[in-house]
Design an enzyme around this catalytic site. Sequence first.
Site, PDB file in Angstrom:
ATOM      1  N   ALA A 175       0.811  -1.130  -0.039  1.00 58.91           N
ATOM      2  CA  ALA A 175      -0.014  -0.150  -0.169  1.00 58.91           C
ATOM      3  C   ALA A 175       0.688   0.888  -0.148  1.00 58.91           C
ATOM      4  O   ALA A 175       0.491   2.189  -0.731  1.00 58.91           O
ATOM      5  CB  ALA A 175      -0.763  -0.082   1.150  1.00 58.91           C
ATOM      6  N   TYR A 176       1.963   1.302   0.892  1.00 59.90           N
ATOM      7  CA  TYR A 176       2.748   2.386   0.896  1.00 59.90           C
ATOM      8  C   TYR A 176       3.477   2.654  -0.251  1.00 59.90           C
ATOM      9  O   TYR A 176       3.761   3.746  -0.748  1.00 59.90           O
ATOM     10  CB  TYR A 176       3.613   2.188   2.154  1.00 59.90           C
ATOM     11  CG  TYR A 176       4.612   3.254   2.438  1.00 59.90           C
ATOM     12  CD1 TYR A 176       3.932   4.323   3.017  1.00 59.90           C
ATOM     13  CD2 TYR A 176       6.117   3.210   1.924  1.00 59.90           C
ATOM     14  CE1 TYR A 176       5.125   5.470   3.105  1.00 59.90           C
ATOM     15  CE2 TYR A 176       6.929   4.366   2.220  1.00 59.90           C
ATOM     16  CZ  TYR A 176       6.433   5.343   2.728  1.00 59.90           C
ATOM     17  OH  TYR A 176       7.234   6.370   3.150  1.00 59.90           O
TER      18      TYR A 176
END
Length: 250
Positions: A156-157
Amino acid sequence: MNHIDLDHRHAVVTGGARGIGLAIANRLIASGASVSLWDRDAELLKAAQNQLREKSSPSIEIVDVSDADSVNAATEATVTKHGTIDILVANAGIAGPNHKTWEYPVDAWKQIIDINLTGIFLCCRAIVPHMLRQDYGRIVNVASIAGKEGNPNASAYSASKAGVIALTKSLGKETAHKDISVNCITPAAARTRIFDQMAKEHIDFMLSRIPRGRFLEVDEVAAMVAWLVSEENSFTTGAVFDLSGGRATY
Ligand code: NAD
């Protein structure tokens, strides 16, 4: 410390209440700029304001960068107080938890994209019209080496930061006909409170990938940003500036 001339410039630093954002604010003030710190944490903002007060008292705005109304209100408040925004350092971000992609909690995924990617979009969307009107602006978006490399257990990051890189390239081209530059930086790991969100194994992994063999210092980030937001940076736009200690040679 090299002297960078930011006299008479007003800068917004999002996520400016601590960590990399606070170090950048400190350096911009040392270079002559006035600064507005935008952050969602009111207590941290007060503490940061007190810490910087000795040099030049920064304005503070309580802002959630993932909320369009909040960003628009802070933009209007800042322009009303300071007359203009010459510089935007879009730095607010979170790491989120570490999981394999197929086990990643959907809520955490959405929150990371909302803050790290949509947050930068919303800040640029609100502030760029002011820069277009005055035919001047310098923007630095804070991405990450994760956005170039794709760190395992941090999809996600990594995806949010890859998005920041692409957003920077698009916006750089859209504003290149004006005296506006839009660039991003891709730092390796720097020991800040963002580490509290990560697993120890993930922090060890990030350090093991840095050829310099040490973490990045927040003042090293601030030094690069200070030049990127200066008037002298008048040609380069839509570019990605590496701060990965040799990890990414592209
Ligand atoms: P940090 O956690 O110390 O500081 C982040 C700041 O952003 C905090 O003050 C927090 O309150 C604020 N913030 C978070 N969500 C917000 C929101 N929705 N609205 C407004 N403010 C919000 O982290 P840091 O290490 O200083 O990270 C700053 C930026 O640098 C982030 O974008 C991060 O992804 C990026 N970065 C950090 C590292 C690192 O290792 N420290 C490496 C690469 C990139």
